[in-house]
Design an enzyme around this catalytic site. Structure first.
Site, PDB file in Angstrom:
ATOM      1  N   LYS A  53      -7.236 -10.942   1.518  1.00  0.00           N
ATOM      2  CA  LYS A  53      -7.525 -11.322   0.120  1.00  0.00           C
ATOM      3  C   LYS A  53      -7.701 -12.835   0.009  1.00  0.00           C
ATOM      4  CE  LYS A  53      -5.315  -7.149  -1.517  1.00  0.00           C
ATOM      5  NZ  LYS A  53      -4.167  -6.425  -2.078  1.00  0.00           N
ATOM      6  N   GLN A  97       1.545  -7.851  -4.304  1.00  0.00           N
ATOM      7  CA  GLN A  97       1.257  -6.885  -3.240  1.00  0.00           C
ATOM      8  C   GLN A  97       2.340  -5.806  -3.209  1.00  0.00           C
ATOM      9  OE1 GLN A  97      -1.573  -6.834  -1.558  1.00  0.00           O
ATOM     10  NE2 GLN A  97      -1.019  -5.062  -0.351  1.00  0.00           N
ATOM     11  N   ASP A 120      -5.453  -6.406 -10.636  1.00  0.00           N
ATOM     12  CA  ASP A 120      -5.238  -5.153  -9.903  1.00  0.00           C
ATOM     13  C   ASP A 120      -5.432  -3.941 -10.832  1.00  0.00           C
ATOM     14  OD1 ASP A 120      -4.721  -4.871  -7.208  1.00  0.00           O
ATOM     15  OD2 ASP A 120      -2.618  -5.482  -7.361  1.00  0.00           O
TER      16      ASP A 120
HETATM   17  N1  GUN Z   1      -0.866  -2.057  -1.733  1.00  0.00           N
HETATM   18  C1  GUN Z   1      -1.785  -1.165  -1.279  1.00  0.00           C
HETATM   19  N2  GUN Z   1      -2.914  -1.237  -2.008  1.00  0.00           N
HETATM   20  C2  GUN Z   1      -2.717  -2.191  -2.938  1.00  0.00           C
HETATM   21  C3  GUN Z   1      -3.534  -2.723  -3.979  1.00  0.00           C
HETATM   22  O1  GUN Z   1      -4.688  -2.315  -4.211  1.00  0.00           O
HETATM   23  N3  GUN Z   1      -2.959  -3.702  -4.728  1.00  0.00           N
HETATM   24  C4  GUN Z   1      -1.697  -4.136  -4.502  1.00  0.00           C
HETATM   25  N4  GUN Z   1      -1.216  -5.085  -5.302  1.00  0.00           N
HETATM   26  N5  GUN Z   1      -0.919  -3.666  -3.550  1.00  0.00           N
HETATM   27  C5  GUN Z   1      -1.428  -2.697  -2.772  1.00  0.00           C
END
Ligand code: GUN
Length: 301
Positions: A53, A97, A120
């Site tokens: 990211k 996350q 998100d």
């Molecule tokens: N953990 C697995 N997929 C995601 C996601 O799309 N966003 C976040 N914040 N955590 C994750």
């Protein structure tokens, strides 16, 4: 039939080129888009995802703020960090996350993120928006899948779509987004009896179960579009999806590879949502409210 490949990596690349232009336009108008990424603990997969990211931010010209906390950090400290980021004008998107360590209440953390920075799309307000068909920030993975489907040229309206996996992050929002596009949606999950009886009727099969080899050719209709959201690391180190790719590609009309299918799109849509948030903030500054703000229509061509 041998399926055509839906190349998520190439589609992501094209989208990210367009993002750079949007970033330049924002900067010209005095807004430098910023994304804050919070990670708690040292889950190795999460560290890789967060790294991807941050790299995507650099590639597109988005400023990233990486907040890494040790696993034993208290919920109160994370909440305090989120509150600071909510009021920081340099930050347009906040992502925590997942998963979080078990002593932290995930719901409380997600609800603390400002709905205007919830890139998100996990805050209840944005989830509710999905239900009625006008969320501000569509969740990244389903949003990426929706764009991948668009590149096949197939209109999902009226199609039998089967989603395997009912998680809050992928399966449930995916089903809502496709329902909004007038698909006939079935959601299967760990308690579904006779999974094959459902998957065999799918014109579009979307699999997000986290089980390597779950979907074998006998479970797939000839000519179906197959989207594999799974990312599984095998004991020999190989990364595979939930679909037996080699077998199923002989029956499907279109299929996503793993890696290089949905994965890169998830990160790309996070950048899209961050730009969306920055553009929306600029609109607010000019017009004094969010009225008449419309999300840009993304083109994958
Ligand atoms: N953990 C697995 N997929 C995601 C996601 O799309 N966003 C976040 N914040 N955590 C994750």
């Amino acid at each position: 039939m041998t399926a055509q490949l839906i190349d998520g990596k190439a589609i992501s690349k094209r989208l990210r080129v367009g993002f750079r232009t949007r970033v330049e336009k924002l900067i010209e108008q005095g807004v430098s888009p910023g994304l804050a990424v919070i990670i708690v603990g040292d889950n190795s997969a999460s560290r890789v995802y967060v790294g991807n990211k941050i790299k995507a931010c650099e590639e597109c010209g988005v400023v990233s703020f990486h907040h890494a906390f040790p696993a034993e950090t208290s919920e109160a400290d994370i909440l305090a960090d989120i509150r600071n980021l909510n009021s920081d004008h340099k930050v347009h998107g906040i992502l925590v996350q997942l998963p979080l360590p078990s002593h932290i209440d995930v719901r409380r953390i997600l609800e603390a993120i400002s709905v205007d920075k919830d890139v998100d799309g996990f805050h209840l307000y944005n989830v509710g928006g999905l239900v009625v068909g006008n969320t501000i920030f569509p969740p990244c993975t389903p949003y990426g899948v929706q764009l991948l489907l668009e590149t096949t040229g197939i209109d999902v309206a009226g199609q039998n779509v089967v989603v395997v996996g009912a998680s809050n992050i992928v399966g449930k929002p995916m089903a809502l987004m496709l329902l909004q596009k007038e698909a006939t949606v079935t959601v299967c999950h760990a308690k579904t009896r006779n999974l094959a009886q459902h998957t065999i009727i799918a014109d579009i099969l979307i699999v997000a179960a986290g089980k390597p080899g779950l979907i074998v050719p006998q479970m797939v209709k000839e000519g179906a579009i197959v989207i594999d959201v799974g990312i599984n690391r095998l004991p020999d180190g190989r990364i595979v999806g939930d679909v037996d790719f080699e077998g199923v590609k002989e029956k499907a009309s279109w299929i996503t590879p793993v890696p290089g299918g949905v994965g890169p799109m998830t990160v790309t849509m996070l950048i899209e949502n961050t730009l969306r948030s920055a553009e929306r903030a600029l609109h607010l500054r000019k017009e004094n409210d969010y009225q008449d703000w419309e999300a840009p229509q993304l083109k994958t061509e």
